[in-house]
Design an enzyme around this catalytic site. Structure first.
Site, mmCIF file in Angstrom:
data_model
loop_
_atom_site.group_PDB
_atom_site.id
_atom_site.type_symbol
_atom_site.label_atom_id
_atom_site.label_comp_id
_atom_site.label_asym_id
_atom_site.label_seq_id
_atom_site.Cartn_x
_atom_site.Cartn_y
_atom_site.Cartn_z
ATOM 1 N NE ARG A 121 -3.060 2.419 3.227
ATOM 2 C CZ ARG A 121 -2.644 3.167 4.246
ATOM 3 N NH1 ARG A 121 -1.572 2.783 4.951
ATOM 4 N NH2 ARG A 121 -3.268 4.270 4.588
ATOM 5 C CE LYS A 175 -8.606 4.418 4.123
ATOM 6 N NZ LYS A 175 -7.481 5.395 4.098
#
Length: 480
Positions: free
Chosen positions: A33, A220
């Protein structure tokens, strides 16, 4: 048995050398990430280049996830670097205060519209909830507050509103520029911060496609209001991330465990992938072993069925990036020994033939002594559906497309394999698939294997065949 739960590791200064990248790949990382809240585009370009170079050198394909900053609402800075707030004392968040000129009476904010979202009586949480303010009055962009929970407050700390309700859009102008970077790097996944609705996800997907990238979208879940539209958000996404930092601040830490379990279950029920994130191994930023509480936290997420667990600061700036990946590998592998088979969608009606084949294959595998599943796949949809069912049986995504293989790295229990169809003869193809599984060490003579494929190779959505074969007998079919 290979580990089924996948590991996502955030890159940062601690991973900026080939040796460390090699170490975390060897330790078992599946996805890296890049947090676009930090560092420059050039930093991120170099990190992607390094990961892809070192992955190729080790014969692996590591997925890349770019995480947009989103509308992180923060206070400004203090002239002396920090202040101390006393319980019961006054303090103000004032849009008119210059961002560099905060003092013990007030501080500015990066979100000038904050006051429009606040009413007297609202609770504002600063620094991930460490500081708590009660709004008493809102006048001309200034929020006059009483300190409920005080303490040291330093520069640029985040602001949340208890219960949610801040109106900042999910995609900022910075995010839209960063989407261009995601397209340039051909990222496998793009994470959208502070999602409020399915529309936020759909807009991000449209911008990414227009920019020329086919990467998946990660929503998210970190706003309280997202929980009111969670099914719609999940359906609009490819992956959801249980982002426990800001979400826990907005809904309260006590409610977070039950919400995490619900989100994992709903994602799996709706055939989407789920990543559990934030402070999973926080103590390993400075220590070489995790706390017992962290071990339990990770194991519980695995037992609940999360596809992946994610490291943030632990790998990005921590002292032991490779060791923390190794620790996750151990914990996940041990927890998986106790995962039971599921009855996922046992009473469902399937909308597509390839989906029905995927479900039938897993039901059969779970009720027959099958050693492995080999799924020929173009886009990875078949193996994603398979991975929604709890099972100890490895699913091998036999895909010629590297992008498909990288995306599948985040699916629980799925192991991507580079495979191109070299023969149109059915028996020869079956033999080649089984020989590849033997080469990988996945099966031995006498083992049962399930093969899924389509009549038309190379065409998306055409999986319509499930075949059960016994290793060792597969060559006889070709000889006949």
């Amino acid at each position: 048995m290979p580990r089924r739960t996948k590991i996502v590791a955030t890159l940062g200064p601690a991973t900026d050398t080939p040796a460390v990248i090699d170490a975390i790949i060897a330790a078992g990382v599946d996805v890296v990430r890049l947090n676009l809240s930090h560092d420059t585009h050039e930093h991120h370009r170099e990190r992607v280049r390094l990961v892809r170079e070192r992955a190729r050198a080790t014969g692996q394909e590591i997925a890349i996830l770019l995480d947009l900053q989103g509308p992180k609402i923060r206070i400004g800075r203090f002239m002396n670097g920090a202040i101390t707030l006393t319980n019961g004392g006054p303090f103000a968040i004032d849009a008119a205060c210059p961002l560099m000129d905060g003092d013990w009476t007030r501080v500015g904010t990066t979100y000038p519209e904050l006051a429009a979202d606040v009413r007297p009586g609202d609770i504002l949480l600063l620094d991930d909830g460490a500081i708590e303010l009660r709004a008493d009055a809102v006048i001309n962009g200034r929020i006059d507050c009483t300190v409920v929970v005080g303490g040291k407050l330093s520069n640029n700390k985040g602001i949340n509103k208890k219960g949610g309700g801040l109106s900042a859009p999910a995609l900022t102008e910075k995010d839209k520029k960063d989407i261009q970077l995601a397209a340039e790097l051909q990222t496998d996944y793009l994470a959208i911060s502070f999602v409020r609705s399915a529309a936020d996800v759909e807009l991000a997907r449209e911008l990414l496609r227009v920019a020329g990238c086919r990467g998946g979208i990660v929503a998210k879940i970190e706003r309280a209001e997202a929980l009111n539209a969670v099914d719609e958000i999940i359906k609009a996404s490819d992956v959801i991330m249980v982002a426990r930092g800001d979400l826990g601040v907005e809904i309260s830490d006590a409610k977070l465990p039950a919400v995490q379990k619900h989100l994992i279950h709903r994602a799996r029920d709706l055939n989407r992938v789920v990543i559990t994130a934030t402070q999973m191994m926080q103590s390993m930023i400075d220590n070489p072993i995790p706390t017992r509480a962290e071990v339990f936290d990770v194991a519980n997420a695995v037992l609940d069925g999360t596809d992946a667990v994610m490291l943030s600061a632990e790998s990005a700036v921590g002292r032991f990036p490779a060791q923390v990946v190794e620790a996750l590998d151990r914990i996940c592998s041990e927890a998986e020994r106790h995962v039971t088979r599921s009855g996922h969608r046992i009473d469902s009606v399937f909308g597509r033939v390839d989906e029905a084949i995927a479900m039938a294959s897993m039901y059969t595998a779970n009720h027959l002594e099958v050693k492995a599943i080999a799924a020929l796949t173009e886009t990875g949809s078949t193996v994603k559906w398979m991975s929604r069912i709890s099972s100890g049986i490895p699913i091998y995504a036999m895909a010629r497309d590297a992008e498909t293989r990288r995306k599948a790295r985040v699916y629980r229990g799925v192991y991507p394999v580079s495979f191109d169809v070299a023969s149109e003869d059915v028996n020869t193809l079956n033999m080649e698939l089984i020989e590849e599984l033997k080469r990988l060490g996945a099966v031995l003579d006498g083992d049962l294997v399930i093969i899924t494929k389509g009549d038309r190779s190379g065409v998306e959505g055409q999986t319509n065949i499930m075949k059960i074969m016994r290793v060792g007998e597969h060559k006889l079919l070709v000889q006949d």
